[in-house]
Design an enzyme around this catalytic site. Structure first.
Site, PDB file in Angstrom:
ATOM      1  N   GLY A  15       0.726  -1.171  -0.077  1.00 52.96           N
ATOM      2  CA  GLY A  15      -0.014  -0.051  -0.124  1.00 52.96           C
ATOM      3  C   GLY A  15       0.830   1.237   0.084  1.00 52.96           C
ATOM      4  N   CYS A 381     -16.231   3.704 -22.546  1.00 54.02           N
ATOM      5  CA  CYS A 381     -15.666   3.154 -23.445  1.00 54.02           C
ATOM      6  C   CYS A 381     -15.921   2.121 -24.162  1.00 54.02           C
ATOM      7  CB  CYS A 381     -14.028   3.287 -23.052  1.00 54.02           C
ATOM      8  SG  CYS A 381     -12.876   3.734 -24.343  1.00 54.02           S
ATOM      9  N   HIS A 507     -13.275   8.243 -20.168  1.00 54.56           N
ATOM     10  CA  HIS A 507     -13.295   7.683 -18.927  1.00 54.56           C
ATOM     11  C   HIS A 507     -13.495   8.663 -17.775  1.00 54.56           C
ATOM     12  CE1 HIS A 507     -11.336   3.638 -20.227  1.00 54.56           C
ATOM     13  NE2 HIS A 507     -10.942   4.627 -21.448  1.00 54.56           N
ATOM     14  N   GLU A 509     -13.998   8.290 -14.994  1.00 54.13           N
ATOM     15  CA  GLU A 509     -13.487   7.620 -13.502  1.00 54.13           C
ATOM     16  C   GLU A 509     -12.217   8.361 -13.226  1.00 54.13           C
ATOM     17  OE1 GLU A 509     -13.924   5.902 -16.337  1.00 54.13           O
ATOM     18  OE2 GLU A 509     -12.131   4.389 -16.600  1.00 54.13           O
TER      19      GLU A 509
HETATM   20  N1  GLN Z   1     -11.141  -1.226 -27.422  1.00 55.66           N
HETATM   21  C1  GLN Z   1     -11.656  -0.091 -27.486  1.00 55.66           C
HETATM   22  C2  GLN Z   1     -10.831   0.730 -28.497  1.00 55.66           C
HETATM   23  O1  GLN Z   1      -9.672   0.917 -28.476  1.00 55.66           O
HETATM   24  C3  GLN Z   1     -12.258   0.454 -26.118  1.00 55.66           C
HETATM   25  C4  GLN Z   1     -11.031   0.728 -25.381  1.00 55.66           C
HETATM   26  C5  GLN Z   1     -11.417   1.190 -23.772  1.00 55.66           C
HETATM   27  O2  GLN Z   1     -12.304   0.849 -23.362  1.00 55.66           O
HETATM   28  N2  GLN Z   1     -10.613   1.630 -23.130  1.00 55.66           N
HETATM   29  O3  GLN Z   1     -11.685   1.824 -29.030  1.00 55.66           O
END
Ligand code: GLN
Length: 534
Positions: A15, A381, A507, A509
């Site tokens: 950690g 994604c 993303h 996140e």
């Molecule tokens: N494999 C997909 C792409 O290259 C999605 C990538 C991901 O989910 N980060 O577009």
């Protein structure tokens, strides 16, 4: 400018990242300008090409670097931005040196680990200080003391300590006290040995942080101090805690921040302001409701592969006093026969990012379930791309629709490569990476979530929604609510008439923070909490 180096001893997975981030937060909460960087001794240039099973999640920075997941902890804990310069690997160091050698810049000299590799490491240790006026730069050295590949880093840190002096460079060694079940005692010997290992390399730790499952008695501290040459008050106990957000309170109780500031001759500046943080932990620990969210992905055995997503859910839930119960669902386990049974009772379904074929059918099943049953859905994604494929297949009836990543000869390539991606040979660092602007369409769910006309989110993918099919998809009820204006790329899709169905090409996140939860995760958890499953 002060430098704090964090090394790890005895075992890996102690950690160190959370510890480093917690220490950084404590100093920041006292008003210091702090940043953190990670040095990884492996030979990959970056972790972008590593399998998540090897390495956990790849964290993407604003400037588009694929980095170690500890940078995620730094950003989330301190609410700061890191960059490509915040994560250095041996691969990067050697790449620089070899390129320089090819250009003849070493002027005929033999290129060696000492001084050339250590000089390059030192240059990178101090690089961030030239960009911003930080008070403290915390450097986490990856690996465990005693590893062959860590040696040049420890040597470079030793040299920096020699050059800048003990008031500007400080070493913290994080170690494990081993508890023996059979005899019910805590053992300090492995810790002593790991400190010896450091000392042999010329580094005397200033502070020793001991991970332990039981409190350590006073005499044991004295013994550790005596054998390691570390002052007694700098032998810090880091007791196991249930939540990673509590680590900093433990460290604060042990006065780690004070010990370090005194040692660096920096003023304490009163008490650290952790009120916001404490409110979060307080709410997280006293939830008023529970919400069950299924996380569908193909690396779910290794929760670290979805670290930022999990954290974003915790932030969102915590602030709403909602306990988010994550149900880890392996996409490859979902079949038309069992999908209904496996997904029943979920209040939200999140389909994770990913690459390649495995588990794709399961992801599509989960999306179909969420779409047709009105279950709140967030696709990230690949999760978003599959939502488009699912829609094309089951709403438009194009049963063979797919992404060309998986089926290059599909008659309906609703997800396809961008022309500029077609001729790339190198895999490393060549995706659409980092922050891009996204224009939000008024009156959509995305607008309600973000309440802004323009947002910035981070990307990591090669494939995109194929604009050739956009109008047909939209006519059938798929709403394109976010766009990258410059190239007219689809960034967000949603479904008209569904209580909460949203897929994002980016993303989100990566931008959630402990003290500032991400709006999209907040809205998703809210919608899930409202949802009563059939
Ligand atoms: N494999 C997909 C792409 O290259 C999605 C990538 C991901 O989910 N980060 O577009």
């Amino acid at each position: 400018m002060r430098y704090i180096f964090i090394t790890g001893g005895v075992v890996s997975s102690l950690g160190k990242g959370i510890f480093a981030a917690s220490l950084g937060k404590l100093l920041q909460a006292r008003g210091y300008r702090v940043t953190l960087q990670k040095f990884d001794p492996y030979l990959n240039v970056d972790p972008g090409t590593l399998n998540p099973y090897e390495h956990g999640e790849v964290f993407v920075t604003h400037d588009g670097a694929e980095t170690d997941m500890d940078l995620g902890h730094y950003e989330r804990f301190l609410n700061i931005l890191t960059s490509r310069d915040h994560n250095v690997t041996t691969g990067k160091i050697y790449q620089t040196i070899i390129e320089r050698e090819r250009r003849g810049e070493y002027l005929g000299k033999t290129v060696q680990v000492i001084p050339h590799v250590t000089d390059e490491i030192k240059r990178r240790f101090t690089l961030l200080s030239q960009k911003e006026p930080y008070d403290v730069i915390i450097t986490e050295l990856g690996g465990t003391v005693g590893d062959i590949e860590s040696l040049p880093y420890i040597e470079a840190a030793r040299q920096l300590h020699y050059e800048l002096g003990p008031l500007r460079v400080l070493f913290v060694h994080l170690t494990l006290l081993v508890y023996l079940e059979a005899t019910q005692e805590t053992k300090t010997k492995p810790t002593q040995h790991s400190v010896k290992e450091l000392q042999q390399a010329g580094v005397q730790p200033d502070v020793l942080v001991c991970r332990t499952s039981r409190p350590i008695p006073k005499e044991m501290r004295a013994k550790i101090a005596l054998h390691t040459n570390v002052p007694k008050n700098a032998v810090i106990q880091a007791l196991d805690v249930p939540l990673i957000y509590q680590v900093l309170f433990q460290l604060r109780k042990e006065k780690l921040d004070e010990v370090i500031l005194r040692r660096l001759r920096l003023p304490l500046r009163g008490e650290p302001d952790l009120s916001q943080w404490a409110t979060f932990v307080e709410r997280l620990q006293n939830p008023q409701a529970t919400v069950r969210i299924g996380l569908v992905g193909k690396y779910v055995e290794l929760h670290d592969a979805y670290k930022s997503i999990h954290e974003a859910l915790m932030h969102a839930g915590g602030w709403q006093s909602v306990r988010v119960e994550v149900e880890w669902i392996h996409s490859a386990d979902l079949t038309p026969e069992n999908a209904e049974r496996r997904l029943l009772g979920l209040q939200g379904i999140l389909v994770a990012p990913g690459f390649g074929e495995r588990g794709i059918a399961g992801k599509i099943l989960a999306i179909q379930y969420a779409r047709t049953r009105g279950v709140p859905f967030l696709g990230i994604c690949l999760g978003m791309q599959m939502a488009v494929v699912e829609f094309a297949r089951h709403v438009l009836g194009w049963t063979e629709a797919h992404t060309t990543e998986i089926d290059p000869s599909t008659p309906y390539p609703v997800i396809d490569l961008m022309p500029e991606q077609r001729h790339l040979r190198d895999k490393g660092g060549t995706m659409r990476l980092g922050a891009y602007p996204c224009e939000i369409r008024k009156g959509t769910l995305a607008w309600k979530v973000y309440q802004a006309p323009l947002i910035y989110e981070r990307h990591r993918h090669r494939y995109e929604v194929n604009n050739q099919y956009r109008s047909t998809l939209e006519e059938a009820g798929l709403v394109v609510s976010g766009r990258y204006p410059e190239k007219d790329l689809v960034e967000i899709v949603e479904l008209r008439g569904h209580p909460f169905f949203i897929g994002v090409q980016f993303h989100p996140e990566f931008q959630s923070r402990v003290e500032v939860p991400h709006p999209l995760f907040k809205a998703f958890v809210e919608a899930a909490a409202r949802h009563t499953p059939d």
